[in-house]
Design a protein around this motif. Structure first.
Motif, PDB file in Angstrom:
ATOM      1  N   VAL B 109     -35.287  64.449 -21.653  1.00  0.00           N
ATOM      2  CA  VAL B 109     -34.606  63.289 -22.268  1.00  0.00           C
ATOM      3  C   VAL B 109     -35.354  62.734 -23.477  1.00  0.00           C
ATOM      4  O   VAL B 109     -34.730  62.330 -24.464  1.00  0.00           O
ATOM      5  CB  VAL B 109     -34.313  62.184 -21.222  1.00  0.00           C
ATOM      6  CG1 VAL B 109     -35.591  61.542 -20.697  1.00  0.00           C
ATOM      7  CG2 VAL B 109     -33.393  61.118 -21.819  1.00  0.00           C
ATOM      8  N   LEU B 110     -36.671  62.735 -23.472  1.00  0.00           N
ATOM      9  CA  LEU B 110     -37.407  62.186 -24.623  1.00  0.00           C
ATOM     10  C   LEU B 110     -37.429  63.163 -25.797  1.00  0.00           C
ATOM     11  O   LEU B 110     -37.542  62.758 -26.949  1.00  0.00           O
ATOM     12  CB  LEU B 110     -38.839  61.810 -24.234  1.00  0.00           C
ATOM     13  CG  LEU B 110     -38.999  60.629 -23.283  1.00  0.00           C
ATOM     14  CD1 LEU B 110     -40.475  60.290 -23.088  1.00  0.00           C
ATOM     15  CD2 LEU B 110     -38.230  59.405 -23.747  1.00  0.00           C
ATOM     16  N   MET B 111     -37.304  64.467 -25.500  1.00  0.00           N
ATOM     17  CA  MET B 111     -37.305  65.465 -26.572  1.00  0.00           C
ATOM     18  C   MET B 111     -35.936  65.550 -27.240  1.00  0.00           C
ATOM     19  O   MET B 111     -35.840  65.779 -28.436  1.00  0.00           O
ATOM     20  CB  MET B 111     -37.693  66.845 -26.012  1.00  0.00           C
ATOM     21  CG  MET B 111     -39.130  66.898 -25.503  1.00  0.00           C
ATOM     22  SD  MET B 111     -39.574  68.567 -24.950  1.00  0.00           S
ATOM     23  CE  MET B 111     -38.622  68.719 -23.443  1.00  0.00           C
ATOM     24  N   GLU B 112     -34.875  65.396 -26.449  1.00  0.00           N
ATOM     25  CA  GLU B 112     -33.510  65.573 -26.960  1.00  0.00           C
ATOM     26  C   GLU B 112     -32.607  64.429 -26.499  1.00  0.00           C
ATOM     27  O   GLU B 112     -31.587  64.656 -25.832  1.00  0.00           O
ATOM     28  CB  GLU B 112     -32.935  66.914 -26.457  1.00  0.00           C
ATOM     29  CG  GLU B 112     -33.759  68.131 -26.802  1.00  0.00           C
ATOM     30  CD  GLU B 112     -33.692  68.507 -28.283  1.00  0.00           C
ATOM     31  OE1 GLU B 112     -32.804  67.966 -28.993  1.00  0.00           O
ATOM     32  OE2 GLU B 112     -34.517  69.314 -28.716  1.00  0.00           O
TER      33      GLU B 112
END
Lengths: 142, 135
Positions: B109-112
């Motif tokens: 979730v934090l990457m994309e």
């Protein structure tokens, strides 16, 4: 196409297994994402608020790793509509079925739980059929 | 102490998913696409994870209680019933459509965020629908 990555996937699997094994020995708990999420949303954080802290470690670590070493696997998501439909069905189905890939697929099978083995066989089968219909009957994507 | 351990366990789990490639939805869908561009990697994730987890469970079974907490909370209900099969069947359809289950969604979730946040909102709505209907 995605590349078959036996060594990386086996190594990642061992790390996941270590997490599950340590949760058994230290906490006496299963690290099923469905249960952890549902209880956290219910403000049932568990002893020492272990559930939200587990989620923080889970959410932050891949980002940190991606800054140190970009993933060799890439990221090729489905479109927005499949993500929303899929997310809803996963959220609903995992609650009705009391677990998902982590709780049933890893923790449950490792305990030789009959329920988890039945659940895993069921979701693997419907998932394979779903992908077959989308890719080979409809042809392409949703 | 509990918090530090929980953070480390979450980090191991998230790092494992990332290393294994499970954060790429196409890798999951290709695993499920037996008739097409099959990628058997997920078998190796389970093959690595299940035996290691089993060792932990065997150690737990030999103890009176866990090392940190006071009681063992492992599901004991043993009946293969309709909700288990029906719910798992629905879960599998959603998994096949999106290529994502809850763990890998949190892990990416934090990457994309643009892709994963809509998925997670739908996931929570699905979970809330369950609470509305079945409780």
């Amino acid at each position: 196409m995605t590349e078959f990555t036996p060594i990386l996937s086996l190594s990642g699997g061992v790390l996941i297994g270590l997490s599950a094994a340590a949760a058994f020995v230290l906490f006496g708990r299963i690290i099923g994402m469905t249960g952890i999420l549902a209880r956290t949303l219910d403000f049932d954080f568990g002893e020492g608020s272990w559930r939200p802290f587990f989620l923080i470690g889970l959410v932050v670590t891949p980002l940190v790793l991606s800054m140190i070493a970009p993933s060799p696997h890439g990221f090729e998501p489905m479109g927005l509509i499949p993500m929303i439909i899929g997310g809803f069905l996963v959220g609903y189905g995992s609650r009705v079925g009391s677990g998902c890939t982590s709780g049933h697929g890893i923790c449950g099978i490792s305990r030789l739980s009959k329920r988890s083995i039945a659940a895993t066989c069921t979701f693997m089968t419907t998932a394979v059929i779903t992908v077959f219909i989308i890719r080979h009957v409809i042809g392409g994507s949703l | 102490m509990t918090q530090v351990i929980a953070l480390i366990l979450g980090a191991l789990f998230g790092g494992g998913l990332y290393l294994a490639g499970m954060t790429n939805p196409s890798k999951i869908v290709n695993f499920l696409d037996i008739a097409g561009t099959w990628d058997p990697s997920l078998i190796f994730v389970m093959g690595g994870g299940i035996p290691v987890a089993a060792i932990g469970f065997l150690i737990l079974k030999k103890r009176d209680k866990p090392m940190v907490f006071d009681d063992i909370q492992v599901p004991s209900y043993g009946v293969i019933d309709k909700p288990l099969i029906l719910g798992s069947a629905i879960f599998g359809i959603g998994w096949g459509i999106s290529g994502l289950c809850p763990g890998p969604a949190f892990a990416s979730v934090l990457m994309e965020p643009a892709v994963i946040i809509p998925y997670l909102i739908a996931l929570v709505l699905g979970s809330l629908a369950y609470e509305r209907i079945h409780r």
